[in-house]
Design a protein around this motif. Structure first.
Motif, PDB file in Angstrom:
ATOM      1  N   GLY A  57       0.830  -1.193   0.000  1.00  0.00           N
ATOM      2  CA  GLY A  57       0.000   0.000   0.000  1.00  0.00           C
ATOM      3  C   GLY A  57       0.865   1.244   0.000  1.00  0.00           C
ATOM      4  O   GLY A  57       2.081   1.170  -0.223  1.00  0.00           O
ATOM      5  N   HIS A  58       0.259   2.381   0.245  1.00  0.00           N
ATOM      6  CA  HIS A  58       1.048   3.612   0.364  1.00  0.00           C
ATOM      7  C   HIS A  58       0.355   4.619   1.266  1.00  0.00           C
ATOM      8  O   HIS A  58      -0.855   4.547   1.513  1.00  0.00           O
ATOM      9  CB  HIS A  58       1.382   4.221  -1.001  1.00  0.00           C
ATOM     10  CG  HIS A  58       0.203   4.687  -1.800  1.00  0.00           C
ATOM     11  ND1 HIS A  58       0.187   4.742  -3.176  1.00  0.00           N
ATOM     12  CD2 HIS A  58      -1.031   5.134  -1.428  1.00  0.00           C
ATOM     13  CE1 HIS A  58      -0.964   5.196  -3.611  1.00  0.00           C
ATOM     14  NE2 HIS A  58      -1.731   5.453  -2.570  1.00  0.00           N
ATOM     15  N   ILE A  59       1.162   5.545   1.764  1.00  0.00           N
ATOM     16  CA  ILE A  59       0.654   6.716   2.485  1.00  0.00           C
ATOM     17  C   ILE A  59       0.920   7.923   1.595  1.00  0.00           C
ATOM     18  O   ILE A  59       2.051   8.145   1.167  1.00  0.00           O
ATOM     19  CB  ILE A  59       1.345   6.898   3.852  1.00  0.00           C
ATOM     20  CG1 ILE A  59       1.017   5.725   4.782  1.00  0.00           C
ATOM     21  CG2 ILE A  59       0.912   8.211   4.500  1.00  0.00           C
ATOM     22  CD1 ILE A  59       1.682   5.824   6.142  1.00  0.00           C
ATOM     23  N   LEU A  60      -0.135   8.677   1.300  1.00  0.00           N
ATOM     24  CA  LEU A  60      -0.008   9.897   0.508  1.00  0.00           C
ATOM     25  C   LEU A  60      -0.063  11.093   1.453  1.00  0.00           C
ATOM     26  O   LEU A  60      -0.973  11.183   2.284  1.00  0.00           O
ATOM     27  CB  LEU A  60      -1.137  10.000  -0.516  1.00  0.00           C
ATOM     28  CG  LEU A  60      -1.301   8.847  -1.502  1.00  0.00           C
ATOM     29  CD1 LEU A  60      -2.519   9.082  -2.385  1.00  0.00           C
ATOM     30  CD2 LEU A  60      -0.059   8.692  -2.342  1.00  0.00           C
ATOM     31  N   THR A  61       0.898  12.007   1.340  1.00  0.00           N
ATOM     32  CA  THR A  61       0.875  13.227   2.135  1.00  0.00           C
ATOM     33  C   THR A  61       0.714  14.426   1.208  1.00  0.00           C
ATOM     34  O   THR A  61       1.245  14.435   0.096  1.00  0.00           O
ATOM     35  CB  THR A  61       2.166  13.381   2.975  1.00  0.00           C
ATOM     36  OG1 THR A  61       3.314  13.315   2.117  1.00  0.00           O
ATOM     37  CG2 THR A  61       2.267  12.276   4.010  1.00  0.00           C
ATOM     38  N   SER A  62      -0.021  15.427   1.670  1.00  0.00           N
ATOM     39  CA  SER A  62      -0.307  16.593   0.828  1.00  0.00           C
ATOM     40  C   SER A  62       0.937  17.430   0.570  1.00  0.00           C
ATOM     41  O   SER A  62       0.982  18.181  -0.403  1.00  0.00           O
ATOM     42  CB  SER A  62      -1.388  17.456   1.475  1.00  0.00           C
ATOM     43  OG  SER A  62      -0.976  17.891   2.768  1.00  0.00           O
ATOM     44  N   ASP A  63       1.942  17.301   1.433  1.00  0.00           N
ATOM     45  CA  ASP A  63       3.195  18.023   1.276  1.00  0.00           C
ATOM     46  C   ASP A  63       4.348  17.099   1.663  1.00  0.00           C
ATOM     47  O   ASP A  63       4.141  16.096   2.355  1.00  0.00           O
ATOM     48  CB  ASP A  63       3.221  19.269   2.167  1.00  0.00           C
ATOM     49  CG  ASP A  63       2.555  20.456   1.508  1.00  0.00           C
ATOM     50  OD1 ASP A  63       3.164  21.030   0.587  1.00  0.00           O
ATOM     51  OD2 ASP A  63       1.428  20.802   1.897  1.00  0.00           O
ATOM     52  N   PRO A  64       5.554  17.415   1.225  1.00  0.00           N
ATOM     53  CA  PRO A  64       6.707  16.591   1.618  1.00  0.00           C
ATOM     54  C   PRO A  64       6.867  16.564   3.136  1.00  0.00           C
ATOM     55  O   PRO A  64       6.750  17.596   3.798  1.00  0.00           O
ATOM     56  CB  PRO A  64       7.886  17.300   0.946  1.00  0.00           C
ATOM     57  CG  PRO A  64       7.284  18.057  -0.194  1.00  0.00           C
ATOM     58  CD  PRO A  64       5.941  18.493   0.282  1.00  0.00           C
TER      59      PRO A  64
END
Length: 351
Positions: free
Chosen positions: A162-169
């Motif tokens: 899976g993955h974790i998406l973040t809105s910013d680095p």
């Protein structure tokens, strides 16, 4: 002798200042935007990242070529509250402000451009151009893709991806503290691959055991390591060794619209899946890509609305065993949303 102002004089003075202040405010009506559009082609607006550049692009050249790369005069362009960094002429018609340090999450800004000082003959209502933007709040999303078999000759050992998406680095080490995985009482190790300037964080939960009976992996997360008060969890069913089934079917709404199916077993890559996987009431064709436990069914033409995906019995795994039961998966298909809108009120200039 010091003179004193009467209450009436004070009221009159207050009225004058109030009137002057009111007159200085910009009225953003139709006439304003129509006048501005003759000078401003596009500008940064809406929610931006902490390190995103701020741009204003004009319809016509605003300076000579000798000014390209030079600082923009403070009486021509400003942002409030101030942003660390210097505004420069990116080209003869574009102002660029690149922050030299990350901006505060949630901060709201107002940019001001003195069009009357840049161009001649600017009408009164367009002499000053104001635009607003803000720094988007930090957020994240956890997505589990499903199970895959690490070694096709040993179905007992699985891996949850899976993955974790973040809105910013964000810091990689902080993201890696966000996630925990357990199967029963056993804590599972997690591997990581960080991509896209530290905004996509792929995870691999290792050594998931597939036994003689069904079990599950408990995935839990907390945003505390990156400063967010957000928690969540999900459960991934782990089928028994003698279960050959479809675990999930998810629509990818990208330009190449497709459905991602996750099977309990690696799929035999040489088989023809036409007719075995089909979309009800769909006139187009499906093209298949087999990758271990995952099958991607690409649509030849885009679909909008709800459709039923049917997976027939008869699909074979790498060992040649046949799936015994069919399954139906109701799916929602969406139109492709544009990533960037240009020009108009609140246009976003692409990077």
């Amino acid at each position: 002798m010091r003179k004193q102002l009467s209450p009436l004089a004070l009221c009159s003075l207050f009225f004058v200042f109030f009137l002057a202040e009111s007159c200085s405010k910009i009225t953003k009506n139709e006439a304003y935007y129509l006048a501005i559009s003759k000078y401003v082609y596009a500008y940064t607006s809406g929610a931006v990242g902490r390190t995103d550049a701020i741009r204003v692009r004009f319809v016509n050249p605003a300076v000579g070529s000798d000014q390209v790369g030079q600082k923009v005069a403070g009486n021509l362009f400003s942002v409030s509250p101030a942003i660390p960094g210097d505004a420069v002429w990116e080209d003869d018609r574009t102002i660029l402000l690149q922050p030299t340090e990350p901006l505060p999450y949630g901060e709201k800004y107002t940019g001001t451009v003195a069009l009357g000082k840049l161009f001649s003959g600017v009408p009164k209502e367009a002499k000053v151009f104001e635009f607003e933007f803000s720094v988007r709040e930090l957020s994240f999303e956890v997505v589990a893709f499903g199970l895959r078999t690490q070694d096709a000759s040993n179905l007992r050992v699985q891996q949850l991806t899976g993955h974790i998406l973040t809105s910013d680095p964000v810091e990689n080490t902080s993201v890696e503290k966000m996630l925990q995985a357990k199967q029963g009482n056993k804590t599972l190790s997690i591997g990581w691959v960080h991509k896209e300037n530290n905004t996509i964080h792929e995870f691999y939960v290792n050594d998931v055991e597939r036994g003689n009976v069904r079990s599950s992996v408990q995935l839990s997360w907390s945003g505390e390591p990156i400063g967010l008060d957000k928690q969540g969890n999900l459960e991934q069913m782990v089928p028994a060794l003698d279960e050959f089934v479809v675990l999930s079917a998810v629509v990818s709404q990208k330009e190449s619209q497709h459905v991602v199916l996750n099977f309990s077993d690696p799929i035999l890559p040489t088989q023809d899946l036409n007719g075995l996987i089909r979309l009800d009431a769909y006139d187009g064709t499906l093209n298949f890509a087999i990758d271990g436990n995952f099958v991607r069914a690409y649509l030849s033409s885009r679909v909008i609305g709800e459709k039923n995906l049917r997976v027939e019995a008869g699909i074979k795994n790498v060992a040649g065993a046949t799936m015994k039961e069919r399954s139906d998966w109701p799916l929602a298909f969406e139109d492709l949303k544009p990533a960037v809108r240009l020009v108009g009120r609140g246009a976003v200039i692409p990077q």
